[in-house]
Motif scaffolding. Structure first.
Motif, PDB file in Angstrom:
ATOM      1  N   ALA A 181     -14.013 -37.383  12.278  1.00 20.58           N
ATOM      2  CA  ALA A 181     -15.047 -37.641  11.277  1.00 20.58           C
ATOM      3  C   ALA A 181     -15.619 -39.050  11.423  1.00 20.58           C
ATOM      4  O   ALA A 181     -16.780 -39.298  11.099  1.00 20.58           O
ATOM      5  CB  ALA A 181     -14.482 -37.441   9.871  1.00 20.58           C
ATOM      6  N   ARG A 222     -14.616 -34.936   4.184  1.00 13.66           N
ATOM      7  CA  ARG A 222     -15.990 -35.183   4.579  1.00 13.66           C
ATOM      8  C   ARG A 222     -16.850 -35.545   3.363  1.00 13.66           C
ATOM      9  O   ARG A 222     -17.728 -36.389   3.451  1.00 13.66           O
ATOM     10  CB  ARG A 222     -16.582 -33.947   5.273  1.00 13.66           C
ATOM     11  N   ILE A 250     -19.605 -38.297  11.489  1.00 13.35           N
ATOM     12  CA  ILE A 250     -20.390 -38.607  10.287  1.00 13.35           C
ATOM     13  C   ILE A 250     -21.422 -39.705  10.547  1.00 13.35           C
ATOM     14  O   ILE A 250     -22.600 -39.540  10.203  1.00 13.35           O
ATOM     15  CB  ILE A 250     -19.463 -38.949   9.101  1.00 13.35           C
ATOM     16  N   ILE A 301     -18.818 -39.022   3.421  1.00 14.71           N
ATOM     17  CA  ILE A 301     -20.280 -38.975   3.501  1.00 14.71           C
ATOM     18  C   ILE A 301     -20.935 -39.714   2.352  1.00 14.71           C
ATOM     19  O   ILE A 301     -21.849 -40.528   2.555  1.00 14.71           O
ATOM     20  CB  ILE A 301     -20.770 -37.510   3.574  1.00 14.71           C
ATOM     21  N   ASN A 305     -22.764 -30.955   8.038  1.00 13.33           N
ATOM     22  CA  ASN A 305     -21.366 -31.177   8.398  1.00 13.33           C
ATOM     23  C   ASN A 305     -20.507 -29.974   8.037  1.00 13.33           C
ATOM     24  O   ASN A 305     -19.706 -29.497   8.844  1.00 13.33           O
ATOM     25  CB  ASN A 305     -20.867 -32.422   7.665  1.00 13.33           C
ATOM     26  N   ASP A 314      -8.847 -34.324  12.362  1.00 17.65           N
ATOM     27  CA  ASP A 314     -10.213 -34.170  11.858  1.00 17.65           C
ATOM     28  C   ASP A 314     -10.715 -35.465  11.232  1.00 17.65           C
ATOM     29  O   ASP A 314     -11.899 -35.807  11.350  1.00 17.65           O
ATOM     30  CB  ASP A 314     -10.273 -33.044  10.824  1.00 17.65           C
ATOM     31  N   GLU A 369     -23.077 -32.040  15.010  1.00 17.80           N
ATOM     32  CA  GLU A 369     -21.708 -31.848  14.524  1.00 17.80           C
ATOM     33  C   GLU A 369     -21.025 -30.685  15.240  1.00 17.80           C
ATOM     34  O   GLU A 369     -19.848 -30.763  15.601  1.00 17.80           O
ATOM     35  CB  GLU A 369     -21.725 -31.593  13.016  1.00 17.80           C
TER      36      GLU A 369
END
Length: 350
Positions: free
Chosen positions: A248, A152, A252, A156, A269, A244, A112
């Motif tokens: 991601a 995130r 991710i 996730i 992350n 972002d 990451e």
């Protein structure tokens, strides 16, 4: 309340405290961040991540409340950890589990953090394109981090639920990362530009909201003739958040190639994200000197994608987390080393 929830709440409180510390101590209000400040903060953030790695290496089993062989077997099976449990020896099996968990966190963190460098290229384009004063970079990045953490978290845990229910999604993620790596390699020398007047976010905001036509210090909103309006700085913040979100989509799935445990994915992350702000100020002036870095990142994405596609075969031959970490670090070291050894030639003026 479950162990996972307690650990997650404690982790989020810890992260908020670090961000408040960052805002209140490491950066003077309304002042540009110096190279020294950025360097100190970067070292501090990396040391925090390494400290968390050590914590997981010895006490990682506490996250899921592992206190029996049955619970350990359940967690290992659910998250596909590449370890062999020793029947009848709970203490040794937990030690193996903790050691692997720490490696999964460290590997995910490195992945990451490395991919975040590409994010810096885009952020620089946005700031320069919109004419943001360097003294306002910190404010935008700081508040951008809060939004990134929320996004995130959602990405996730939804991704983890989908992977557990539909194992074939791993192949889709893998193919997407290979495609992204190839695309990054092909477009590595492409020079992008930001056109503020025709940017979709700007056009949408001007159509649906009241937007002021100039910056007002470091304020996101201002009042003009009794009407509250967005400033261009707030639009930049929105664009940073959307950027972002796009990144991601790559990063991710990349970490899910390392571990299927959503908590470890989230922790690695977030540690990388909170370190992104200081890394931005540290690398902003020199990031363009790493001419082979995009080649390295492209190779990194392709490797991770292939690892996701062939994960069953790699598990069978014993390709574990430590091997992935070695390959990933090697790719990054080679790309950075090649950039320093073979810098771009400066154009000669006749």
């Amino acid at each position: 309340m479950s162990n996972e929830l307690l650990f997650l709440i404690g982790f989020l409180i810890f992260i908020v405290a670090i961000l408040v510390l960052d805002l209140g101590i490491f950066t003077k209000k309304k002042a540009s961040v110096s190279l020294k400040q950025a360097g100190l903060m970067s070292v501090f953030m990396v040391l925090l991540a390494l400290g968390f790695y050590i914590l997981l290496t010895y006490y990682g089993h506490l996250i899921h409340g592992i206190d029996s062989m049955e619970r350990l077997q359940e967690i290992v099976k659910r998250h596909h950890h590449p370890i062999k449990i020793v029947p009848g020896n709970l203490e040794y099996s937990i030690m193996l589990y903790d050691k692997n968990l720490g490696l999964e966190f460290l590997t995910g963190y490195v992945v990451e953090y490395a991919l975040s460098v590409d994010n810096i290229f885009v952020m620089l384009l946005i700031f320069s394109g919109f004419g943001v004063a360097p003294s306002n970079y910190h404010r935008v990045l700081f508040w951008g981090i809060f939004g990134a953490i929320a996004m995130r978290f959602i990405f996730i845990f939804i991704g983890a639920a989908l992977i557990q229910k539909f194992d074939w999604i791993m192949y889709i993620f893998g193919a997407f990362l290979v495609y992204t790596g190839i695309k990054m390699f092909i477009e590595r020398n492409k020079h992008e530009k930001i056109d503020p007047q025709h940017h979709p976010v700007v056009k949408f905001a001007q159509k649906h909201f009241k937007v002021h036509n100039q910056f007002v210090g470091n304020h996101f909103f201002t009042v003009v003739d009794g009407v509250k309006k967005m400033t261009p700085l707030f639009l930049v913040l929105i664009i940073i958040e959307l950027t972002d979100l796009i990144f991601a989509v790559d990063s991710i799935p990349a970490i899910f190639s390392v571990t299927k445990d959503p908590y470890i994915v989230f922790f690695s992350n977030i540690f990388a994200i909170i370190g992104l702000r200081s890394m931005f100020f540290l690398l902003a002036g020199i990031v363009n000197k790493f001419r082979f870095l995009k080649v390295g990142l492209a190779a990194l994405l392709a490797f991770i994608g292939l690892k996701m596609i062939f994960h069953h075969y790699l598990d069978d031959i014993g390709f574990g987390t430590s091997h992935s970490l070695i390959v990933i670090i090697s790719i990054l070291v080679i790309s950075i080393g090649a950039s320093l050894l073979f810098p771009a030639k400066k154009p000669q003026h006749i």
